[in-house]
Design a protein around this motif. Structure first.
Motif, PDB file in Angstrom:
ATOM      1  N   GLY A  27      17.207  19.337  -3.650  1.00  0.00           N
ATOM      2  CA  GLY A  27      17.492  17.718  -3.959  1.00  0.00           C
ATOM      3  C   GLY A  27      17.860  18.013  -5.470  1.00  0.00           C
ATOM      4  N   GLY A  28      17.712  16.741  -6.317  1.00  0.00           N
ATOM      5  CA  GLY A  28      18.122  16.679  -7.538  1.00  0.00           C
ATOM      6  C   GLY A  28      17.882  15.069  -8.020  1.00  0.00           C
ATOM      7  N   VAL A  29      18.552  15.028  -9.389  1.00  0.00           N
ATOM      8  CA  VAL A  29      18.595  13.469  -9.786  1.00  0.00           C
ATOM      9  C   VAL A  29      20.006  12.869  -9.187  1.00  0.00           C
ATOM     10  N   MET A  30      19.744  11.410  -9.364  1.00  0.00           N
ATOM     11  CA  MET A  30      21.166  10.856  -8.959  1.00  0.00           C
ATOM     12  C   MET A  30      21.461   9.866 -10.283  1.00  0.00           C
ATOM     13  N   MET A  31      22.557   9.903 -10.575  1.00  0.00           N
ATOM     14  CA  MET A  31      23.065   9.335 -11.917  1.00  0.00           C
ATOM     15  C   MET A  31      24.397   8.420 -11.508  1.00  0.00           C
ATOM     16  N   GLY A  32      24.201   7.298 -12.209  1.00  0.00           N
ATOM     17  CA  GLY A  32      25.237   6.050 -11.819  1.00  0.00           C
ATOM     18  C   GLY A  32      25.075   4.926 -12.622  1.00  0.00           C
ATOM     19  N   TYR A  33      25.379   3.989 -11.868  1.00  0.00           N
ATOM     20  CA  TYR A  33      25.254   2.557 -12.487  1.00  0.00           C
ATOM     21  C   TYR A  33      25.015   1.562 -11.495  1.00  0.00           C
ATOM     22  N   SER A  34      24.584   0.269 -12.096  1.00  0.00           N
ATOM     23  CA  SER A  34      24.444  -0.990 -11.129  1.00  0.00           C
ATOM     24  C   SER A  34      25.867  -1.840 -11.147  1.00  0.00           C
ATOM     25  N   GLN A  54      11.742  26.124  -4.113  1.00  0.00           N
ATOM     26  CA  GLN A  54      12.158  25.482  -2.881  1.00  0.00           C
ATOM     27  C   GLN A  54      11.426  26.090  -1.533  1.00  0.00           C
ATOM     28  N   SER A  55      10.999  25.235  -0.642  1.00  0.00           N
ATOM     29  CA  SER A  55      10.223  25.714   0.506  1.00  0.00           C
ATOM     30  C   SER A  55      10.529  25.001   1.715  1.00  0.00           C
ATOM     31  N   PRO A  56      10.358  25.094   3.125  1.00  0.00           N
ATOM     32  CA  PRO A  56      10.790  24.450   4.060  1.00  0.00           C
ATOM     33  C   PRO A  56      10.081  23.148   3.985  1.00  0.00           C
ATOM     34  N   THR A  57       9.069  22.701   3.230  1.00  0.00           N
ATOM     35  CA  THR A  57       8.605  21.469   3.421  1.00  0.00           C
ATOM     36  C   THR A  57       8.327  20.831   1.999  1.00  0.00           C
ATOM     37  N   SER A  58       8.804  21.535   0.949  1.00  0.00           N
ATOM     38  CA  SER A  58       8.917  20.770  -0.269  1.00  0.00           C
ATOM     39  C   SER A  58       9.691  21.434  -1.394  1.00  0.00           C
ATOM     40  N   ILE A  59       9.852  20.591  -2.316  1.00  0.00           N
ATOM     41  CA  ILE A  59      10.766  20.887  -3.425  1.00  0.00           C
ATOM     42  C   ILE A  59      10.179  20.582  -4.833  1.00  0.00           C
ATOM     43  N   PHE A  60      10.141  21.545  -5.567  1.00  0.00           N
ATOM     44  CA  PHE A  60       9.651  21.276  -7.103  1.00  0.00           C
ATOM     45  C   PHE A  60      10.808  21.328  -7.821  1.00  0.00           C
ATOM     46  N   PHE A  61      11.351  20.380  -8.719  1.00  0.00           N
ATOM     47  CA  PHE A  61      12.274  20.272  -9.511  1.00  0.00           C
ATOM     48  C   PHE A  61      12.269  21.208 -10.823  1.00  0.00           C
ATOM     49  N   ASP A  62      13.054  21.631 -11.501  1.00  0.00           N
ATOM     50  CA  ASP A  62      13.198  22.084 -12.552  1.00  0.00           C
ATOM     51  C   ASP A  62      13.363  20.939 -13.723  1.00  0.00           C
ATOM     52  N   ASP A  63      12.325  20.250 -14.086  1.00  0.00           N
ATOM     53  CA  ASP A  63      12.012  18.976 -14.726  1.00  0.00           C
ATOM     54  C   ASP A  63      12.802  19.345 -15.992  1.00  0.00           C
ATOM     55  N   GLU A  64      12.584  20.305 -16.501  1.00  0.00           N
ATOM     56  CA  GLU A  64      13.162  20.432 -18.152  1.00  0.00           C
ATOM     57  C   GLU A  64      14.561  20.446 -18.000  1.00  0.00           C
ATOM     58  N   HIS A  65      15.156  21.212 -17.069  1.00  0.00           N
ATOM     59  CA  HIS A  65      16.639  21.306 -16.930  1.00  0.00           C
ATOM     60  C   HIS A  65      17.178  19.984 -16.582  1.00  0.00           C
ATOM     61  N   LEU A  66      16.665  19.249 -15.584  1.00  0.00           N
ATOM     62  CA  LEU A  66      16.857  17.960 -15.136  1.00  0.00           C
ATOM     63  C   LEU A  66      17.104  16.787 -16.426  1.00  0.00           C
ATOM     64  N   ARG A  78      27.754   7.709 -19.906  1.00  0.00           N
ATOM     65  CA  ARG A  78      27.149   6.382 -19.916  1.00  0.00           C
ATOM     66  C   ARG A  78      26.497   6.093 -18.541  1.00  0.00           C
ATOM     67  N   TRP A  79      26.406   7.172 -17.611  1.00  0.00           N
ATOM     68  CA  TRP A  79      25.590   6.802 -16.626  1.00  0.00           C
ATOM     69  C   TRP A  79      24.139   6.692 -16.961  1.00  0.00           C
ATOM     70  N   GLN A  80      23.138   6.190 -15.988  1.00  0.00           N
ATOM     71  CA  GLN A  80      21.823   6.109 -16.055  1.00  0.00           C
ATOM     72  C   GLN A  80      21.096   6.668 -14.810  1.00  0.00           C
ATOM     73  N   TYR A  81      20.019   7.409 -15.200  1.00  0.00           N
ATOM     74  CA  TYR A  81      19.243   7.791 -14.041  1.00  0.00           C
ATOM     75  C   TYR A  81      18.841   6.702 -13.084  1.00  0.00           C
ATOM     76  N   LEU A  82      19.226   7.020 -11.783  1.00  0.00           N
ATOM     77  CA  LEU A  82      18.722   5.929 -10.892  1.00  0.00           C
ATOM     78  C   LEU A  82      17.580   6.286  -9.909  1.00  0.00           C
ATOM     79  N   GLY A  83      17.371   7.635  -9.747  1.00  0.00           N
ATOM     80  CA  GLY A  83      16.394   8.196  -9.105  1.00  0.00           C
ATOM     81  C   GLY A  83      16.641   9.729  -8.568  1.00  0.00           C
ATOM     82  N   ASP A  84      15.795   9.926  -7.713  1.00  0.00           N
ATOM     83  CA  ASP A  84      15.840  11.416  -6.960  1.00  0.00           C
ATOM     84  C   ASP A  84      16.404  11.283  -5.557  1.00  0.00           C
TER      85      ASP A  84
END
Length: 156
Positions: A27-34, A54-66, A78-84
């Motif tokens: 997974g990861g972050v989604m960037m974009g606009y309204s 990463q595992s078959p049942t979960s993902i823990f993001f590298d929050d500092e990097h993101l 000029r995109w905004q964070y929209l979610g994950d």
């Protein structure tokens, strides 16, 4: 009805990440606009970062990097964070308890600055095609009405 548009580039970024190793969540972050009150364009979908777990049942993001990536894309594009977004290795694309905790916690973190964060859950179906369900957080977590590819010609 809330509509979530994905640019072909963002959809390909998600698909490539999922197909890289379908037996692990990613997974990861989604960037974009309204485009308006209930329409969002996802222009970019990141990977989980180099220190993600990463595992078959979960993902823990590298929050500092993101967090750094979100700041960079916000300034340069000029995109905004929209979610994950994240994948499930099972066919059920419903939010788990952990998914719900994550979206609620990110909604109150000022570093992400999204009053109504989006969550996209993706996975491969029996025909090995990528499918997706979207959710938006308001007073409660509700499913997005429509998800489709963004066509610039239609939205000019």
């Amino acid at each position: 009805m809330t509509t979530l548009y994905l640019t072909p580039r963002a959809w390909k970024q998600i698909e490539n990440a999922v197909r890289k190793n379908p037996s692990l969540e990613t997974g990861g972050v989604m960037m974009g606009y309204s485009l308006g009150e209930d329409e969002w364009v996802i222009a970019y979908a990141s990977d989980p970062g180099p220190k993600a777990i990463q595992s078959p049942t979960s993902i823990f993001f590298d929050d500092e990097h993101l967090r750094k990536l979100v700041r960079k894309l916000n300034r340069s594009k000029r995109w905004q964070y929209l979610g994950d977004w994240h994948s499930h290795t099972i066919r059920r694309l419903s939010p788990s308890k952990g998914d719900k905790r994550t979206i609620w916690s990110k909604a109150i973190q000022s570093k992400y600055m999204s009053a109504s964060p989006l969550m996209l859950i993706v996975g491969l179906n029996k025909q090995n095609q990528l499918q997706a369900r979207g959710f938006i957080l308001g007073n409660s977590l509700r499913e997005v009405g429509k998800i489709e590819l963004f066509d610039r010609k239609v939205h000019r």
